[in-house]
Every structure is written in C-alpha cells, then in structure tokens.
Scaffold this active site. Structure first.
Site, PDB file in Angstrom:
ATOM      1  N   GLU A 299      35.139 -44.683 -25.830  1.00 25.04           N
ATOM      2  CA  GLU A 299      36.507 -44.582 -26.346  1.00 25.04           C
ATOM      3  C   GLU A 299      37.175 -43.336 -25.755  1.00 25.04           C
ATOM      4  O   GLU A 299      36.542 -42.294 -25.595  1.00 25.04           O
ATOM      5  CB  GLU A 299      36.475 -44.471 -27.868  1.00 25.04           C
ATOM      6  CG  GLU A 299      37.839 -44.308 -28.520  1.00 25.04           C
ATOM      7  CD  GLU A 299      37.756 -43.942 -29.985  1.00 25.04           C
ATOM      8  OE1 GLU A 299      38.766 -44.123 -30.689  1.00 25.04           O
ATOM      9  OE2 GLU A 299      36.703 -43.460 -30.433  1.00 25.04           O
ATOM     10  N   LYS A 362      42.868 -51.667 -30.995  1.00 22.84           N
ATOM     11  CA  LYS A 362      42.154 -51.346 -32.223  1.00 22.84           C
ATOM     12  C   LYS A 362      42.958 -51.796 -33.442  1.00 22.84           C
ATOM     13  O   LYS A 362      44.155 -51.524 -33.552  1.00 22.84           O
ATOM     14  CB  LYS A 362      41.880 -49.844 -32.286  1.00 22.84           C
ATOM     15  CG  LYS A 362      41.012 -49.422 -33.457  1.00 22.84           C
ATOM     16  CD  LYS A 362      40.727 -47.925 -33.396  1.00 22.84           C
ATOM     17  CE  LYS A 362      39.863 -47.466 -34.551  1.00 22.84           C
ATOM     18  NZ  LYS A 362      39.619 -46.000 -34.520  1.00 22.84           N
ATOM     19  N   CYS A 415      35.402 -47.123 -32.352  1.00 21.05           N
ATOM     20  CA  CYS A 415      35.210 -46.038 -33.306  1.00 21.05           C
ATOM     21  C   CYS A 415      34.666 -46.553 -34.637  1.00 21.05           C
ATOM     22  O   CYS A 415      33.681 -47.274 -34.679  1.00 21.05           O
ATOM     23  CB  CYS A 415      36.513 -45.267 -33.471  1.00 21.05           C
ATOM     24  SG  CYS A 415      36.359 -43.729 -34.410  1.00 21.05           S
TER      25      CYS A 415
END
Length: 536
Positions: A299, A362, A415
């Site tokens: 990420e 995301k 994440c």
C-alpha cells in the site's frame, strides 16, 4: 495450597471497592491484552476474566438498584480502558510521524479512542449484571454479553474489531483452526467461556452444575486440539497427493521506507523510493531463475499521483520484462464530486506489458486517518486527517475478484480491510486467494503490525484461502489456507519474500454457513443465562 491462594486472591477482589476496585479492573484489562499478538498468552486472559468475575461478584452483592448498574458499568469500562490502552497504544505512533503538527493530539486521540471502545465493555458488564446469579451460569452471561458487544464493536458505525477477544484463543496454528467452523465471533464466545471457568472453582453451591461446566470446558479444549491436529494433518496429506499444476511464483517487495520520508515527499525522496522498489523487484536471489509471475508492492508503495509521473509506467514495463504481472498500492485521482476531483486509496494491477488492467478503490476507509467524519465542517475548523489530503479519500464502489494474464483470481484487501471477517467475500464469487497490501509503517516497531498479521491469518482459516501479504515495513508474508506462514520477512527489514501462491481448499463451514453456528451458540448461551436468572 493452590486453591487456598486462589481463594485469597478471589476474596481480595470481591471485597475491593471504590477507586481501588476500578484500578484493579483496569489492571486486569491490561493483563488480558497479553493474550493478543505477539505475546499469545491465553493464561493472561484466564487471570483477567476470572478476576473480573470476582470483582463483579462483590459489586453485585454490595449494592442494589440503579447505583449497582452504574457500578457494573464503571467496572466494565475500567477493564476495557486497560485492555484497549495496553493493546492499542501503538496508534499514538502515527501522531509522531509529523510530530510538530500532531504530537499534541496524541494523548487525546489514544485516550479518546480507548475510552470510547471501553463503553462496549461497560455495557456488556451491565447486561451481564442483570443476569447475575450465585451459580456458574453467571460466567455464561458474561461470555454471552461480552461476545455480543464485541460483535457490535466490530460492526456498528464504521466498526473497529481490532483485537477481538477471540484472537486470544487462536494462539497457535492448532488452536486457530476452530475459526474455520465458527469464525472469530464464535471463537470469542468460546474463549470467554474457557477464560472464566476457573472463577467458579471456589463456588460453594450448585456444585453439580459447575461440574457440567468443567466437563464442558475440558471437552471444548480436547475438541479444539483434536480438530486442529486433524485439520493440519489432512493438509499435509493433501499436499503430498495433490495433482494440481505447479502454482505461479510470486515476489513480494518490502521496501521498508520510513513513514516520515513518505510524508516529507520531496523530489529526491520520490526518486529514491521508486529506485528501491525497482531494485527489489529486479533482484534475483536464485541464479538463472525465471522472473516471477506476480510482483506485489505494498500500500502507498509510491504514494504520489501517477498521473503526474507518466514516465513511471515506462520504467515499470521494462522491469516486468513482458512476463510479470505487477500489483501495487497507489493514490488515484478522478474528476468529479463537489470539489471537482476525488482521491482514492487504490490498488492497480498491471499486465505484463505495463498497462493498467484492473483498479480497486479501497471501500473501508480509516476514520481520522484517511477521512474525517463531517469532513467539511472539521476542515473549516482547521482539523486534518493524518494523510493531510484536503477533502479526504473517497470510498470505492465495490470489491470483487480480479484476474489477469491467466493467473489465479484474487480478492484485493487494502490495510485494515483485512480485519473485518464479514466483508472479505460479502456474497461475491470465491477467489483463488486473497491479496492484502498494507502500510504499517505508521506504527513503528510496536505490537500493532504483529496484531495486524495475526488477524489477517485468521481470515485465511475462516475462508480456506491463501493470502499474499505485502507490507511497506513488514510483516510481509505468504500464508497458506490453514493460516500457516510459508515465508515471511520480519518487521523493519528491507528485502523480498518469494515463493509460490498456495492452492485454496474447499470452503470451510464458516464460509458456507456464514455466522449460523455463532448465532446458535449465542442462542444456547442466552437460554442458559435466562434459566440462571430464573433460579438465582
């Protein structure tokens, strides 16, 4: 002798009162956090929750009425405060990345978050107090309501199921396998039941029922042990008899770039970061080996808008050598929205010719890290999220399996999306593996990255899917569908993790039945708690 010492401790906790009682509850909560990664000390959870039962025994018996409810809430809240402060202290590290601007907010943010999460524990003890009795059913009440409020903690508002209590029981590969049956929420109920059983060993009454609970606990431990051993032994047999084709190779890049360097973002830093990623991607630790089929960057691997640096794609195409697929975390800009532009924390999948084949934006963003609740209002007051992006990141539309260049399909996770068990597949087509990219560099050499890895491994077991995990500063890993680490690179190390993408296995009961077994266990617990309340 041992029972005598336990009795002395129990009496001390039962007779505690006032601020001393709250301090003891807070200490017990901090002890319970030792059951989480990287310590994995489940006995600490036994000490903590047995102690909590004895404190509540004293609190329930010394007062009646509304004040008793306040007392029960205070005890649970203090216990939760200790638990979350000990388990989530590392969140404060993020405020030190740009200490000149955010350090002053660190104590307020950490205490505010932990105090807010502790409300769930306070509410759980209040509900348990309503069903409290002098028999062993009180531990079932405690396990039932703590589990219910843990589930709420993980689901209401944006949800934050980090360090759910069930992870304490998943302390090794063998004991983790039970999550394939009942998931982490069912495991939370079992863990709490086992952790509180010792609290009734000194009970003078209802001995027959308590013996039923003892035998149940022994049976649960035996069943989890045998099931874990059997499942892992089956996996060895499958590996020996597998006739599937050789799996694609993967190279996971862990650049170990300091978060302060990323945030500083000057031109020299950008160049050095990209060079580090390229050098590791081209490294060939095995002489004469073919390039990997898949290269994975973490990420925010290159946390600057690619639209401003089109030359990157040309360099990446050369690196891929027309043979490797690259998956990387990026920041993406898109025209639209009230401000005329939207920003996303995204994942790009580039085909072997260096073209962007697939994009995932995301979905589950980190509040105060990637966006602000009431963004416009708070920004007008001069408040920023830690990423310092005006307007914050926007939420992606959907998550679905991605497939490229004939490689096995994968579901992307960015994440802390990996800590939400109910959102991993969310009714969509089952992929061949999960691909998790993250940047835990915000949290330094703390327990946070270890906790994140452990929770990600449980997702592999729940869904029977291997995981390819790339983390900027670590811990990067290849995880098989039984949650075992095949290869990894330690925290704050610079290098690569290489191997093959493991095969998936058939969907476990948890994936097939969703939360059905968990709900059944909770319903049974509620029935027993009601019986205990009727005859208390």
């Amino acid at each position: 002798m041992l029972l005598s010492r336990i009795d002395t401790i129990a009496q001390y906790l039962i007779l505690s009162f006032g601020w001393g009682r709250l301090a003891l509850a807070c200490l017990l909560g901090a002890i319970a956090a030792l059951a989480q990664a990287p310590f994995h000390l489940f006995p600490a959870m036994i000490v903590a929750f047995s102690g909590l039962v004895w404190i509540l025994d004293g609190a329930v018996s010394d007062q009646i009425g509304r004040s008793n409810t306040k007392t029960a809430f205070g005890i649970g809240w203090a216990f939760g405060l200790g638990y979350f402060l000990a388990g989530l202290y590392w969140i404060g590290y993020a405020f030190l990345v740009e200490a000149q601007d955010f350090a002053i907010l660190m104590p307020f943010a950490v205490l505010g978050l932990c105090g807010g999460l502790a409300i769930f524990f306070g509410a759980a003890t209040v509900c348990a107090r309503w069903f409290w009795s002098s028999s062993g059913t009180r531990i079932i009440s405690l396990a039932l309501f703590f589990t219910a409020f843990e589930w709420l903690r993980g689901n209401i508002l944006t949800g934050f199921p980090w360090n759910a209590l069930g992870y304490g029981l998943a302390f090794n590969d063998t004991f983790s396998q039970g999550t394939s049956l009942i998931g982490i929420w069912g495991y939370t109920f079992v863990a709490l039941l086992l952790a509180t059983i010792p609290a009734i060993v000194l009970d003078r009454h209802y001995k027959a029922f308590n013996w039923v609970l003892y035998c149940t606990a022994i049976a649960l431990v035996a069943a989890l042990t045998l099931y874990g051993y059997a499942r892992l032994n089956t996996s060895l047999t499958e590996a020996e008899t597998s006739t599937q084709h050789i799996r694609p190779t993967v190279r996971i890049v862990q650049p170990n770039i300091d978060q302060k360097t990323i945030q500083r973002g000057n031109t020299n830093d950008k160049a050095l970061q990209f060079q580090a990623l390229m050098a590791l991607s081209l490294a060939n630790p095995t002489p004469n080996a073919a390039p990997p089929a898949l290269i994975v960057w973490p990420e925010t691997a290159y946390p600057y808008l690619w639209e401003h640096h089109p030359e990157l794609l040309a360099d990446i195409k050369t690196m891929q050598q027309n043979t490797s697929v690259l998956v990387t975390g990026v920041h993406r800009k898109e025209q639209g929205g009230a401000a005329g532009v939207k920003y996303y924390n995204s994942l790009y999948a580039l085909d072997p010719q260096g073209r962007i084949h697939s994009v995932y934006d995301k979905i589950h963003l980190v509040p105060f890290g990637e966006y602000l609740p009431f963004q416009d209002v708070l920004e007008s007051l001069g408040i920023e999220q830690l990423t310092r992006l005006l307007g914050g990141f926007s939420v992606g539309k959907q998550r679905e399996p991605l497939s490229i260049a004939g490689l096995p399909s994968f579901t992307p996770l960015i994440c802390y999306e990996a800590i939400f068990p109910d959102e991993i597949l969310a009714g969509q087509k089952r992929p061949d593996y999960l691909l998790h990219i993250t940047n835990d560099g915000w949290f330094g050499a703390s327990t946070g990255p270890h906790q994140h890895l452990h929770q990600t491994k449980i997702r592999a077991i729940e869904h029977g899917l291997p995981i390819i995990r790339a983390a900027n500063t670590g811990i990067s890993a290849i995880i098989d569908p039984y949650g075992r680490t095949i290869a990894s690179l330690a925290l704050n190390r610079h290098g690569v993790v290489e191997g093959t993408i493991p095969n998936p296995i058939d969907a476990p009961p948890y994936t097939q039945l969703d939360e059905l077994l968990f709900y059944a266990a909770m319903l049974l617990g509620l029935v027993i708690a009601l019986i205990g309340k009727r005859y208390k």
